[in-house]
Design an enzyme around this catalytic site. Structure first.
Site, mmCIF file in Angstrom:
data_model
loop_
_atom_site.group_PDB
_atom_site.id
_atom_site.type_symbol
_atom_site.label_atom_id
_atom_site.label_comp_id
_atom_site.label_asym_id
_atom_site.label_seq_id
_atom_site.Cartn_x
_atom_site.Cartn_y
_atom_site.Cartn_z
ATOM 1 N N ALA A 123 0.829 -1.216 0.000
ATOM 2 C CA ALA A 123 0.000 0.000 0.000
ATOM 3 C C ALA A 123 0.857 1.258 0.000
ATOM 4 C CB ALA A 123 -0.935 -0.018 1.203
ATOM 5 N N ALA A 129 -1.480 11.069 -4.015
ATOM 6 C CA ALA A 129 -0.084 10.628 -4.211
ATOM 7 C C ALA A 129 -0.089 9.358 -5.057
ATOM 8 C CB ALA A 129 0.592 10.395 -2.866
ATOM 9 N N SER A 159 -4.610 -3.338 -4.376
ATOM 10 C CA SER A 159 -5.023 -4.655 -4.870
ATOM 11 C C SER A 159 -4.975 -5.656 -3.729
ATOM 12 C CB SER A 159 -4.079 -5.134 -5.975
ATOM 13 O OG SER A 159 -4.011 -4.188 -7.004
ATOM 14 N N ASP A 241 10.504 -1.946 -8.442
ATOM 15 C CA ASP A 241 11.374 -2.412 -9.536
ATOM 16 C C ASP A 241 11.080 -3.884 -9.835
ATOM 17 O OD1 ASP A 241 12.689 -0.032 -9.964
ATOM 18 O OD2 ASP A 241 14.410 -0.523 -8.700
ATOM 19 N N ARG A 269 -12.435 -20.181 -38.461
ATOM 20 C CA ARG A 269 -13.389 -19.236 -39.040
ATOM 21 C C ARG A 269 -13.254 -19.220 -40.571
ATOM 22 N NH1 ARG A 269 -18.102 -16.541 -38.793
ATOM 23 N NH2 ARG A 269 -17.946 -14.373 -39.497
ATOM 24 N N GLN A 280 -3.986 -13.135 -46.539
ATOM 25 C CA GLN A 280 -2.707 -12.497 -46.216
ATOM 26 C C GLN A 280 -2.848 -11.376 -45.181
ATOM 27 O OE1 GLN A 280 -0.406 -10.126 -49.130
ATOM 28 N NE2 GLN A 280 1.231 -11.603 -48.781
ATOM 29 N N GLN A 337 -9.789 -7.406 -33.258
ATOM 30 C CA GLN A 337 -10.124 -7.037 -34.640
ATOM 31 C C GLN A 337 -10.244 -8.287 -35.515
ATOM 32 O OE1 GLN A 337 -10.799 -3.951 -35.137
ATOM 33 N NE2 GLN A 337 -11.159 -3.975 -37.340
ATOM 34 N N GLY A 340 -13.407 -9.933 -35.137
ATOM 35 C CA GLY A 340 -14.540 -9.174 -35.657
ATOM 36 C C GLY A 340 -15.634 -9.010 -34.603
ATOM 37 N N GLU A 364 1.548 -0.259 -10.863
ATOM 38 C CA GLU A 364 2.977 -0.432 -10.516
ATOM 39 C C GLU A 364 3.827 0.588 -11.277
ATOM 40 O OE1 GLU A 364 2.528 -2.231 -8.217
ATOM 41 O OE2 GLU A 364 2.060 -4.329 -8.575
HETATM 42 N N1 COS Z 1 15.402 1.724 -5.709
HETATM 43 C C1 COS Z 1 15.777 2.205 -4.505
HETATM 44 N N2 COS Z 1 15.757 3.524 -4.206
HETATM 45 C C2 COS Z 1 15.338 4.379 -5.172
HETATM 46 C C3 COS Z 1 14.926 3.943 -6.448
HETATM 47 C C4 COS Z 1 14.980 2.553 -6.702
HETATM 48 N N3 COS Z 1 14.600 2.065 -7.888
HETATM 49 N N4 COS Z 1 14.563 5.006 -7.179
HETATM 50 C C5 COS Z 1 14.729 6.088 -6.404
HETATM 51 N N5 COS Z 1 15.206 5.709 -5.201
HETATM 52 C C6 COS Z 1 15.568 6.565 -4.077
HETATM 53 C C7 COS Z 1 16.580 7.622 -4.498
HETATM 54 O O1 COS Z 1 17.897 7.110 -4.446
HETATM 55 C C8 COS Z 1 16.320 8.683 -3.460
HETATM 56 O O2 COS Z 1 16.888 8.278 -2.242
HETATM 57 P P1 COS Z 1 18.057 9.096 -1.516
HETATM 58 O O3 COS Z 1 17.495 10.470 -1.327
HETATM 59 O O4 COS Z 1 18.288 8.345 -0.267
HETATM 60 O O5 COS Z 1 19.189 9.096 -2.481
HETATM 61 C C9 COS Z 1 14.825 8.635 -3.250
HETATM 62 O O6 COS Z 1 14.421 7.308 -3.649
HETATM 63 C C10 COS Z 1 14.071 9.649 -4.058
HETATM 64 O O7 COS Z 1 14.318 9.409 -5.424
HETATM 65 P P2 COS Z 1 13.893 10.437 -6.577
HETATM 66 O O8 COS Z 1 14.505 11.772 -6.261
HETATM 67 O O9 COS Z 1 14.207 9.813 -7.879
HETATM 68 O O10 COS Z 1 12.328 10.563 -6.330
HETATM 69 P P3 COS Z 1 11.214 11.343 -7.144
HETATM 70 O O11 COS Z 1 10.310 11.995 -6.186
HETATM 71 O O12 COS Z 1 11.822 12.177 -8.218
HETATM 72 O O13 COS Z 1 10.337 10.156 -7.760
HETATM 73 C C11 COS Z 1 9.537 8.644 -9.453
HETATM 74 C C12 COS Z 1 10.695 9.443 -8.839
HETATM 75 C C13 COS Z 1 8.509 9.526 -10.155
HETATM 76 C C14 COS Z 1 10.208 7.761 -10.467
HETATM 77 C C15 COS Z 1 8.862 7.806 -8.337
HETATM 78 O O14 COS Z 1 8.116 8.641 -7.471
HETATM 79 C C16 COS Z 1 7.938 6.745 -8.876
HETATM 80 O O15 COS Z 1 8.390 5.684 -9.307
HETATM 81 N N6 COS Z 1 6.615 7.006 -8.838
HETATM 82 C C17 COS Z 1 5.626 6.060 -9.250
HETATM 83 C C18 COS Z 1 5.094 5.321 -8.092
HETATM 84 C C19 COS Z 1 4.389 4.087 -8.534
HETATM 85 O O16 COS Z 1 4.890 3.267 -9.278
HETATM 86 N N7 COS Z 1 3.171 3.943 -8.020
HETATM 87 C C20 COS Z 1 2.428 2.763 -8.210
HETATM 88 C C21 COS Z 1 2.157 2.248 -6.850
HETATM 89 S S1 COS Z 1 1.844 0.604 -6.715
HETATM 90 S S2 COS Z 1 0.167 0.350 -7.662
#
Ligand code: COS
Length: 380
Positions: A123, A129, A159, A241, A269, A280, A337, A340, A364
């Site tokens: 969560a 956010a 989820s 990730d 079909r 083709q 498509q 159909g 994600e």
């Molecule tokens: N693994 C570990 N740490 C990470 C990381 C990763 N892949 N990516 C960023 N960080 C860390 C950075 O190193 C930084 O930490 P430090 O300050 O200790 O160095 C911190 O997180 C902030 O990183 P960053 O400055 O890149 O943050 P941003 O606010 O710019 O956010 C995005 C970057 C937009 C890429 C991020 O907020 C994101 O992925 N958002 C989407 C969230 C998402 O996927 N939501 C779905 C939820 S689940 S349905």
């Protein structure tokens, strides 16, 4: 470089394929129609070891790595994207605990997650956010007297939140520090002050329920903190990730399923006196779909291989999911498509697959987030 499955992976694929055909496909249309959570399928996935995939055997899991997880998730997604989503999301909890949890947390949760007695959830998202996950407002303030965190706030679009017995919740333990004050805390189902809010009605993946979580002075012991205070955002990003590879696998499976349905349909079909597979125009559609799927497969395996070998994989996971989700949308569109008018009808699986594919471009992390991650990595 090795483009071959091992014997064990070939066997796993066979088992997963048979499971998907026998246990998942027969109820896929029903859970889509009713929106019911397929508890019995989760229990069957537990019996066969799928719920513990990726968790080492010594921690009560089923062993296996990220390639194994892709194999299982994609085979299930071929028949039902919602069931694949349930499995994929469940494994994020275990991965988070495995990487960041204490010895006690590993001993408590991983065996239960592995044998399916406990469903996990994740969560992070809040009403304000989403992509800007760092602006989350849910707080968890430590009550020094009782040694408990007191959680207040609302998470949305979670989820499996209603079915989960344990959830990784991302909260601000130091609200003045923004995302540097974010921490990760385990909240268990029956904790007083924790309740389920709105149950969402969605376009697709109906069997994977999506809910709001409400925390109203919800008290959890400080032992439930995962990792260090203030490191929650890094934990969330790291979990995501891995989760992105899982969504990539889900999207791959949906696309593969749509191609399989199309091959079958075009051979059966008959129009203009012959099966439409002999036209083709149709052949070109099928060739385009197959090529996109093949390219997608290898990008996902590549990201998983980097992760398995403990190499940086954030960029590749983002690329894999970004590409796979587009391909899932494009391939299901072409498949529909090809079918159909029949494809537009609920009698055929394509209509469901087309709806289910869309979410892979959103959850994600949206495609736009992946483009941020990729462009930051290549620009340095
Ligand atoms: N693994 C570990 N740490 C990470 C990381 C990763 N892949 N990516 C960023 N960080 C860390 C950075 O190193 C930084 O930490 P430090 O300050 O200790 O160095 C911190 O997180 C902030 O990183 P960053 O400055 O890149 O943050 P941003 O606010 O710019 O956010 C995005 C970057 C937009 C890429 C991020 O907020 C994101 O992925 N958002 C989407 C969230 C998402 O996927 N939501 C779905 C939820 S689940 S349905």
């Amino acid at each position: 470089m090795d483009f071959q499955f091992t014997k064990a992976q070939e066997m796993l694929q066979k088992v997963a394929r048979e499971f998907a055909e026998k246990e998942v496909a027969p109820i896929a249309a029903d859970i889509d129609k009713t929106g019911r959570y397929p508890k019995e399928t989760f229990e069957k996935m537990a019996k066969i070891g799928f719920t513990g995939i990726g968790t080492p055997i010594e921690f009560g899991g089923a062993g296996g790595d990220d390639i194994d997880k892709i194999i299982v998730v994609s085979e299930i997604a071929k028949k039902c994207a919602a069931t694949a989503a349930i499995l994929s999301i469940h494994t994020i909890f275990a991965q988070g605990i495995l990487k960041f949890g204490t010895a006690e947390q590993k001993a408590k949760y991983l065996p239960m997650m592995g044998d399916g007695k406990c469903l996990g959830a994740f969560a992070l998202t809040e009403p304000n956010a989403g992509t800007d996950a760092g602006s989350a407002k849910t707080t968890a303030i430590l009550d020094e007297k009782t040694g408990e965190y007191v959680i207040n706030g609302t998470k949305c679009f979670i989820s499996g939140g209603r079915q989960a017995q344990a959830i990784l919740v991302f909260v601000l333990t130091d609200p003045n520090k923004g995302l540097k004050g974010m921490s990760c805390i385990i909240v268990e189902k029956e904790t007083p002050g924790f309740s389920i809010g709105k149950i969402e009605e969605k376009m697709g993946i109906h069997g994977s329920e999506t809910v709001e979580l409400i925390f109203d002075n919800c008290r959890v012991p400080k032992e439930n903190l995962v990792g260090k205070e203030g490191k929650g955002f890094n934990i969330a990003m790291s979990c995501l990730d891995g989760a992105r590879i899982g969504v990539g696998a889900q999207a791959l499976g949906i696309a593969e399923g749509a191609l399989e349905e199309s091959i079958k349909y075009t051979k059966e079909r008959v129009q203009f006196g012959k099966p439409i597979s002999q036209l083709q125009g149709i052949q070109w559609y099928l060739a385009e779909m197959a090529t996109k799927i093949e390219a997608t497969r290898w990008l996902i395996y590549y990201a998983a291989d980097l992760k398995n070998n403990r190499k940086p994989f954030s960029k590749e996971a983002a690329m894999a999911k970004f590409n796979a989700s587009i391909v899932a949308r494009e391939v299901t569109n072409l498949a529909l498509q090809i079918h159909g008018g029949y494809g537009y009808m609920k009698d055929y699986a394509l209509e469901r697959m087309y709806r289910d594919a869309k979410i892979t471009e959103i959850y994600e992390g949206t495609s736009e987030v992946h483009k941020i991650v990729i462009s930051r990595a290549i620009l340095g």
